[in-house]
Design an enzyme around this catalytic site. Structure first.
Site, PDB file in Angstrom:
ATOM      1  N   LYS A   7       0.837  -1.198   0.000  1.00 56.23           N
ATOM      2  CA  LYS A   7       0.000   0.000   0.000  1.00 56.23           C
ATOM      3  C   LYS A   7       0.873   1.249   0.000  1.00 56.23           C
ATOM      4  CE  LYS A   7      -4.090  -2.000   0.597  1.00 56.23           C
ATOM      5  NZ  LYS A   7      -5.117  -1.960  -0.468  1.00 56.23           N
ATOM      6  N   ASP A  35      -0.340  -0.037  -4.470  1.00 57.45           N
ATOM      7  CA  ASP A  35      -1.781   0.225  -4.500  1.00 57.45           C
ATOM      8  C   ASP A  35      -2.051   1.461  -3.654  1.00 57.45           C
ATOM      9  OD1 ASP A  35      -4.518   0.246  -4.353  1.00 57.45           O
ATOM     10  OD2 ASP A  35      -4.732  -1.765  -3.494  1.00 57.45           O
ATOM     11  N   GLU A  61      -1.754   0.724  -8.790  1.00 57.57           N
ATOM     12  CA  GLU A  61      -3.195   0.460  -8.668  1.00 57.57           C
ATOM     13  C   GLU A  61      -3.907   1.665  -8.057  1.00 57.57           C
ATOM     14  OE1 GLU A  61      -3.841  -3.381  -6.996  1.00 57.57           O
ATOM     15  OE2 GLU A  61      -5.728  -2.835  -6.035  1.00 57.57           O
ATOM     16  N   GLU A  89     -11.616  -2.808  -8.578  1.00 57.11           N
ATOM     17  CA  GLU A  89     -12.057  -3.635  -7.444  1.00 57.11           C
ATOM     18  C   GLU A  89     -13.378  -3.178  -6.844  1.00 57.11           C
ATOM     19  OE1 GLU A  89      -8.485  -2.795  -4.962  1.00 57.11           O
ATOM     20  OE2 GLU A  89      -9.926  -2.222  -3.427  1.00 57.11           O
ATOM     21  N   ASP A 112     -13.831  -8.336  -8.570  1.00 50.98           N
ATOM     22  CA  ASP A 112     -13.954  -9.103  -7.331  1.00 50.98           C
ATOM     23  C   ASP A 112     -15.309  -9.789  -7.336  1.00 50.98           C
ATOM     24  OD1 ASP A 112     -14.427  -9.935  -4.687  1.00 50.98           O
ATOM     25  OD2 ASP A 112     -13.228  -8.304  -3.854  1.00 50.98           O
ATOM     26  N   HIS A 139      -9.418  -9.587  -7.442  1.00 58.17           N
ATOM     27  CA  HIS A 139      -9.162  -8.837  -6.207  1.00 58.17           C
ATOM     28  C   HIS A 139      -9.531  -9.688  -4.995  1.00 58.17           C
ATOM     29  CE1 HIS A 139     -10.835  -6.030  -3.060  1.00 58.17           C
ATOM     30  NE2 HIS A 139      -9.610  -5.551  -3.193  1.00 58.17           N
TER      31      HIS A 139
HETATM   32 MG   LIG Z   1      -6.596  -2.649  -4.246  1.00 61.45          MG
END
Ligand SMILES: [Mg+2]
Length: 206
Positions: A7, A35, A61, A89, A112, A139
């Site tokens: 992240k 992400d 992402e 996602e 997802d 995802h």
């Molecule tokens: Mg993500």
């Protein structure tokens, strides 16, 4: 694992140092994905993409909000070569994915099955990816997506999110274990191959 995702975006000023630390920890082999969950503004995201390319970041992402399709398209057009811009996602239905693809907003679409209408919705997103010539990545929920990605020619990989993998192994018989960076469905189990461990799940009943 051949790819590692981390992240970024909570404290933008620290991100490059964190990415550098992650790259040093995993070495030169695995691809490094980041992400941002939509945390950056457009120009911030562009600056980060330029700097992160030097650390061999190959996946960015949700650099900006996934509702900002023009912003994603800007990033897709301007990000360094070799860095995929991805989102999807939060898609709940086929029109969402179609809008994203029509806007040419992503290099890889994410979907997802637990959000986009289950198996039918996921395969619908996969069909759109095939039609638009855009790769698909799933995802979270790795045990659910393993057999689904096997049925989706556009799928290139799935997200092996540690929290989900841990919970799946706690609560389900048949959750696949990665081997050499690959997940394979059990061929001797019916359906998704998952069976609820009822005794372990009982304490969570509401
Ligand atoms: Mg993500």
């Amino acid at each position: 694992m051949r790819h590692v995702k981390m992240k970024v975006g909570r404290q933008p000023g620290r991100d490059l140092a964190r990415v550098r630390t992650a790259r040093a920890a995993i070495g030169a082999g695995p691809e490094l994905f980041v992400d941002a969950n939509g945390a950056y503004r457009r120009k911030e995201a562009l600056a980060f993409a330029d700097a992160a390319a030097g650390l061999d970041v190959t996946w960015f992402e949700e650099p900006v909000s996934s509702d900002d399709l023009d912003g994603l398209r800007l990033l897709r057009d301007r990000a360094p070569p070799g860095m995929a811009i991805t989102a999807g996602e939060y898609g709940y239905d086929q029109p969402y994915f179609r809008r994203m693809l029509d806007a040419q907003a992503v290099d890889v679409l994410q979907a997802d099955a637990t959000r986009c209408g289950g198996i039918t919705g996921f395969l619908s997103a996969a069909a759109l990816c095939e039609a638009y010539g855009v790769p698909l990545s799933s995802h979270c929920a790795p045990s659910l997506h393993t057999p689904l990605c096997c049925a989706a020619p556009a799928a290139i990989h799935l997200e092996y999110f540690h929290d989900h993998a841990r919970i799946e192994h706690m609560l389900f018989e048949g959750a696949p274990e990665p081997a050499d960076g690959m997940l394979s469905p059990f061929r001797d189990r019916a359906g998704l191959g998952l069976e609820l461990k009822e005794p372990e799940a009982r304490c969570y009943a509401i």
